[in-house]
Design a protein around this motif. Structure first.
Motif, mmCIF file in Angstrom:
data_model
loop_
_atom_site.group_PDB
_atom_site.id
_atom_site.type_symbol
_atom_site.label_atom_id
_atom_site.label_comp_id
_atom_site.label_asym_id
_atom_site.label_seq_id
_atom_site.Cartn_x
_atom_site.Cartn_y
_atom_site.Cartn_z
ATOM 1 N N SER A 33 -5.563 3.399 0.843
ATOM 2 C CA SER A 33 -4.947 4.074 1.993
ATOM 3 C C SER A 33 -3.820 3.226 2.578
ATOM 4 O O SER A 33 -2.776 3.745 2.972
ATOM 5 C CB SER A 33 -5.991 4.371 3.081
ATOM 6 N N THR A 34 -4.048 1.928 2.627
ATOM 7 C CA THR A 34 -3.018 1.035 3.151
ATOM 8 C C THR A 34 -1.728 1.162 2.344
ATOM 9 O O THR A 34 -0.634 1.300 2.899
ATOM 10 C CB THR A 34 -3.519 -0.427 3.126
ATOM 11 N N LEU A 35 -1.860 1.139 1.023
ATOM 12 C CA LEU A 35 -0.693 1.247 0.158
ATOM 13 C C LEU A 35 0.053 2.556 0.429
ATOM 14 O O LEU A 35 1.286 2.588 0.502
ATOM 15 C CB LEU A 35 -1.127 1.186 -1.311
ATOM 16 N N MET A 36 -0.706 3.638 0.599
ATOM 17 C CA MET A 36 -0.067 4.930 0.832
ATOM 18 C C MET A 36 0.579 5.004 2.216
ATOM 19 O O MET A 36 1.598 5.643 2.410
ATOM 20 C CB MET A 36 -1.090 6.055 0.640
ATOM 21 N N LYS A 37 -0.031 4.329 3.182
ATOM 22 C CA LYS A 37 0.582 4.286 4.519
ATOM 23 C C LYS A 37 1.896 3.521 4.475
ATOM 24 O O LYS A 37 2.840 3.837 5.197
ATOM 25 C CB LYS A 37 -0.373 3.655 5.528
ATOM 26 N N ILE A 38 1.942 2.516 3.640
ATOM 27 C CA ILE A 38 3.192 1.762 3.483
ATOM 28 C C ILE A 38 4.250 2.665 2.851
ATOM 29 O O ILE A 38 5.385 2.752 3.322
ATOM 30 C CB ILE A 38 2.966 0.498 2.627
ATOM 31 N N LEU A 39 3.852 3.384 1.816
ATOM 32 C CA LEU A 39 4.792 4.269 1.130
ATOM 33 C C LEU A 39 5.330 5.333 2.078
ATOM 34 O O LEU A 39 6.492 5.730 2.008
ATOM 35 C CB LEU A 39 4.082 4.925 -0.071
ATOM 36 N N PHE A 40 4.455 5.788 2.980
ATOM 37 C CA PHE A 40 4.836 6.879 3.882
ATOM 38 C C PHE A 40 5.460 6.358 5.189
ATOM 39 O O PHE A 40 5.743 7.125 6.094
ATOM 40 C CB PHE A 40 3.591 7.727 4.177
ATOM 41 N N GLY A 41 5.645 5.063 5.272
ATOM 42 C CA GLY A 41 6.322 4.517 6.446
ATOM 43 C C GLY A 41 5.452 4.344 7.683
ATOM 44 O O GLY A 41 5.951 4.104 8.778
ATOM 45 N N LEU A 42 4.148 4.461 7.506
ATOM 46 C CA LEU A 42 3.249 4.320 8.653
ATOM 47 C C LEU A 42 2.894 2.864 8.921
ATOM 48 O O LEU A 42 2.514 2.501 10.027
ATOM 49 C CB LEU A 42 1.957 5.098 8.403
ATOM 50 N N GLU A 43 2.972 2.065 7.884
ATOM 51 C CA GLU A 43 2.745 0.632 8.026
ATOM 52 C C GLU A 43 3.902 -0.065 7.324
ATOM 53 O O GLU A 43 4.395 0.426 6.303
ATOM 54 C CB GLU A 43 1.438 0.211 7.334
ATOM 55 N N ARG A 56 13.553 7.201 -6.427
ATOM 56 C CA ARG A 56 14.669 7.836 -7.114
ATOM 57 C C ARG A 56 15.765 6.808 -7.443
ATOM 58 O O ARG A 56 16.955 7.065 -7.229
ATOM 59 C CB ARG A 56 15.285 8.952 -6.266
ATOM 60 N N GLY A 57 15.324 5.649 -7.865
ATOM 61 C CA GLY A 57 16.260 4.640 -8.317
ATOM 62 C C GLY A 57 16.935 3.795 -7.253
ATOM 63 O O GLY A 57 17.631 2.847 -7.571
ATOM 64 N N SER A 58 16.718 4.118 -5.955
ATOM 65 C CA SER A 58 17.332 3.282 -4.915
ATOM 66 C C SER A 58 16.256 2.630 -4.058
ATOM 67 O O SER A 58 15.168 3.184 -3.903
ATOM 68 C CB SER A 58 18.227 4.106 -3.982
ATOM 69 N N PRO A 59 16.607 1.467 -3.504
ATOM 70 C CA PRO A 59 15.630 0.788 -2.649
ATOM 71 C C PRO A 59 15.287 1.657 -1.437
ATOM 72 O O PRO A 59 16.154 2.334 -0.886
ATOM 73 C CB PRO A 59 16.349 -0.484 -2.196
ATOM 74 N N LEU A 60 14.015 1.632 -1.061
ATOM 75 C CA LEU A 60 13.558 2.476 0.042
ATOM 76 C C LEU A 60 13.197 1.592 1.226
ATOM 77 O O LEU A 60 12.372 0.689 1.109
ATOM 78 C CB LEU A 60 12.331 3.259 -0.428
ATOM 79 N N LYS A 61 13.854 1.854 2.337
ATOM 80 C CA LYS A 61 13.496 1.120 3.558
ATOM 81 C C LYS A 61 13.155 2.174 4.603
ATOM 82 O O LYS A 61 13.990 2.999 4.954
ATOM 83 C CB LYS A 61 14.692 0.288 4.057
ATOM 84 N N LEU A 62 11.927 2.147 5.073
ATOM 85 C CA LEU A 62 11.485 3.178 6.002
ATOM 86 C C LEU A 62 11.231 2.600 7.389
ATOM 87 O O LEU A 62 10.603 1.560 7.528
ATOM 88 C CB LEU A 62 10.197 3.827 5.495
ATOM 89 N N GLN A 63 11.718 3.294 8.399
ATOM 90 C CA GLN A 63 11.414 2.887 9.778
ATOM 91 C C GLN A 63 10.137 3.566 10.247
ATOM 92 O O GLN A 63 9.474 3.110 11.160
ATOM 93 C CB GLN A 63 12.553 3.278 10.728
ATOM 94 N N GLY A 64 9.814 4.691 9.628
ATOM 95 C CA GLY A 64 8.619 5.422 10.029
ATOM 96 C C GLY A 64 8.463 6.646 9.165
ATOM 97 O O GLY A 64 9.297 6.900 8.292
ATOM 98 N N PRO A 65 7.402 7.420 9.402
ATOM 99 C CA PRO A 65 7.127 8.579 8.563
ATOM 100 C C PRO A 65 8.272 9.596 8.541
ATOM 101 O O PRO A 65 8.468 10.283 7.550
ATOM 102 C CB PRO A 65 5.878 9.202 9.170
ATOM 103 N N ARG A 66 9.018 9.656 9.621
ATOM 104 C CA ARG A 66 10.104 10.628 9.633
ATOM 105 C C ARG A 66 11.116 10.361 8.518
ATOM 106 O O ARG A 66 11.616 11.277 7.889
ATOM 107 C CB ARG A 66 10.794 10.615 11.006
#
Ligand SMILES: Nc1ncnc2c1ncn2[C@@H]1O[C@H](COP(=O)(O)OP(=O)(O)OP(=O)(O)O)[C@@H](O)[C@H]1O
Ligand SMILES: [Mg+2]
Length: 515
Positions: free
Chosen positions: A45-55, A65-75
């Motif tokens: 769950s932790t890993l998925m929360k990271i992927l979804f921007g929750l943690e 999709r080939g580019s680095p992903l930087k998330l501020q949050g789930p939005r």
């Protein structure tokens, strides 16, 4: 195949010091169903929360999709086309299905939200329901629909926001086998429309049935990623747990003694006044496990609720060592050494804002063992908690960690530990292994059998027919609120035979059930 997602060397240390991810790699291909498995607390769950921007990850990289992903949050994650259905649902109960689906979707509504076109929204929702076979009534209030449908609402919500990559965190833990089949149909429809799915489960036969590939985590690390068709349940479980797991329960034949619970002609109605229990009669004796088999929603939940003081009976009695439980409060019943592992541990099993230690003594805090005059003896409480956590393999930072920070399966272990440590004379266990990993299932099953052998009477309710069949000494089948058969669980009994009773095709003569 195109690679959609690549997570590399993900580390996550929570503020309380728990290292939940300790170097995880996960690669997901576009259009696949990727199963993610691992023991309770392995870090899924932790890993998925990271992927979804929750943690936020402590370190590591994500490419999408080939580019680095930087998330501020789930939005941000939603904007990238991701959606997540959480292990514990997050719906507003008093709103309708449709309202829940569009709720908070500011992305589409823009500044003119006051004038949003509700008819168009509903039209869109109906289209999604049809395309993916996610049957729900958009106008029904969420508080009135069963769990399986709530989950569909969560999935619709995610689809409504245009998600292409969908994360399902233990979606089948709360589903009946029929609902699981329906969910799998919807998942296949999603794949057919070009979606990609990450699917977390503890049920390895589901991994075998639906996934293309499977990644196994252990203690926060990736152990392996395998093509499902080249592996099997034994190999996966060995990778998960680090040893062979017994899939069957070892137990001697029961030696039942005196009657502990005698339920006689029990009737109950639901809040709409419709009958949910019809003349239910049962006997459970010391040293035996009586399993209740039935398609979910046929009265098993209400039966347990009536016996534990959570739901009123309209007539009948439940004699526990001769004393009627009907009319007694939850607290009175619990004080009579009746253990109860509730079906829904999130809302009725545990207090999430208290520590693990407090949860473990929640019920026996008045016990002189833990008190010191009017005070709770903190040191003794903690010592007790430490022992229980070790015994039940509860994986957490310490006994002072909040119950709410536990992984789903570890919380279940806390509830089981508390209920079993009371040495109940009657143990009522509802879905005792829901959301629990295979190693822990083995342990919980062995503990339940141990209680039986120690003279407790056990009432087991489980949506898993295989669990009912492997643990029970006798099986009562409930259909439409009625006990339609009580069967000895010997070698000759088959799932098929039970299935006939569960579906109401067959029914035993009344005399057999009622003494
Ligand atoms: N918010 C939090 N604060 C502190 N620790 C946490 C928090 N959330 C999770 N943990 C801890 O991190 C570890 C991994 O938890 P996680 O929920 O990712 O496990 P999981 O693999 O999903 O387990 P399960 O199968 O039981 O759901 C656990 O030890 C858990 O107690
Ligand atoms: Mg989890």
């Amino acid at each position: 195949m195109t690679i959609l997602l690549e997570m590399k060397e993900i580390h996550k240390v929570y503020p309380n010091g728990t290292a939940a991810n300790r170097g995880i790699d996960l690669t997901v291909r576009e259009g696949e169903i990727h199963a993610l498995v691992g023991e309770n607390g392995a870090g899924k769950s932790t890993l998925m929360k990271i992927l979804f921007g929750l943690e936020a990850p402590t370190s590591g990289t994500i490419a999408y999709r080939g580019s680095p992903l930087k998330l501020q949050g789930p939005r941000d994650a939603i904007r990238q086309g991701m959606g997540m259905v959480h292990q514990h649902f997050m719906l507003a109960p008093s709103l309708t299905v449709a309202e829940n689906i569009v709720l908070g979707d500011e992305l589409r509504r823009g500044p003119l939200s006051m004038f949003r076109d509700q008819l168009k929204e509903q039209d869109e929702i109906r289209k999604l329901i049809e395309t993916y076979g996610l049957k729900v009534d958009p106008l029904e209030k969420v508080e009135h629909i069963p769990v399986g449908q709530k989950q569909r609402v969560e999935i619709l919500k995610v689809l409504y926001r245009g998600a292409k990559l969908i994360i399902l965190d233990e979606p089948t833990a709360v589903l009946t086998p029929q609902e699981t089949d329906e969910l799998f149909h919807s998942i296949k429809a999603l794949i057919g429309q070009g979606h990609t799915i990450i699917f977390i489960t503890h049920k390895l036969r589901e991994v075998m049935e639906i996934s293309d590939r499977v990644t196994v985590l252990r203690a926060g690390k990736t152990i392996a990623t395998l093509e499902t068709k080249n592996t099997n349940q034994e190999e996966i479980s060995r990778l998960m747990v680090g040893r062979d797991v017994l899939f069957s329960v070892e137990k001697r034949p029961a030696e039942p003694k005196d009657t502990v619970l005698s339920v006689r002609r029990l009737n109950a109605v639901n809040e709409k006044g419709a009958p949910v229990l019809r003349d239910v009669s049962l006997e459970i004796r010391q040293g035996e496990i009586l399993g209740i088999a039935g398609v979910e929603g046929n009265g098993q939940t209400e039966l347990v609720e009536v016996l534990t003081g959570l739901h009123p009976a309209s007539s009948g009695e439940a004699l526990y060592f001769g004393e009627n439980l009907i009319g007694k409060s939850v607290a009175e019943i619990r004080a009579m050494k009746v253990g109860h592992v509730p079906e829904d541990r999130q809302t009725s099993g545990a207090c999430l804002t208290s520590s693990i230690a407090e949860n473990l003594i929640l019920d026996h805090y008045r016990n002189p063992e833990f008190t010191w005059g009017p005070f709770i003896h903190k040191k003794k409480m903690k010592e007790f908690a430490k022992v229980m956590m070790q015994l039940f393999d509860v994986r957490a930072a310490s006994e002072e960690a909040m119950a709410g920070s536990l992984s789903g399966g570890n919380l279940q272990k806390v509830v089981i530990a508390r209920e079993l440590s009371k040495n109940p004379k009657l143990l009522i266990a509802s879905q005792p292994t829901r959301g629990v990993d295979i190693g822990a299932i083995e342990f919980i099953h062995r503990e339940i059998v141990k209680r039986r052998d120690g003279g407790a009477a056990v009432l087991l309710v489980s949506a898993e027919l295989s669990e009912v069949m492997s643990l029970s000494d006798r099986i009562a089948v409930i259909y439409n609120g009625e006990i339609v058969a009580v069967l000895d669980n010997d070698e000759s009994l088959t799932e098929q035979e039970i299935g006939y009773y569960m579906l109401g095709v067959k029914k035993q003569q009344k005399e057999v059930a009622a003494p």
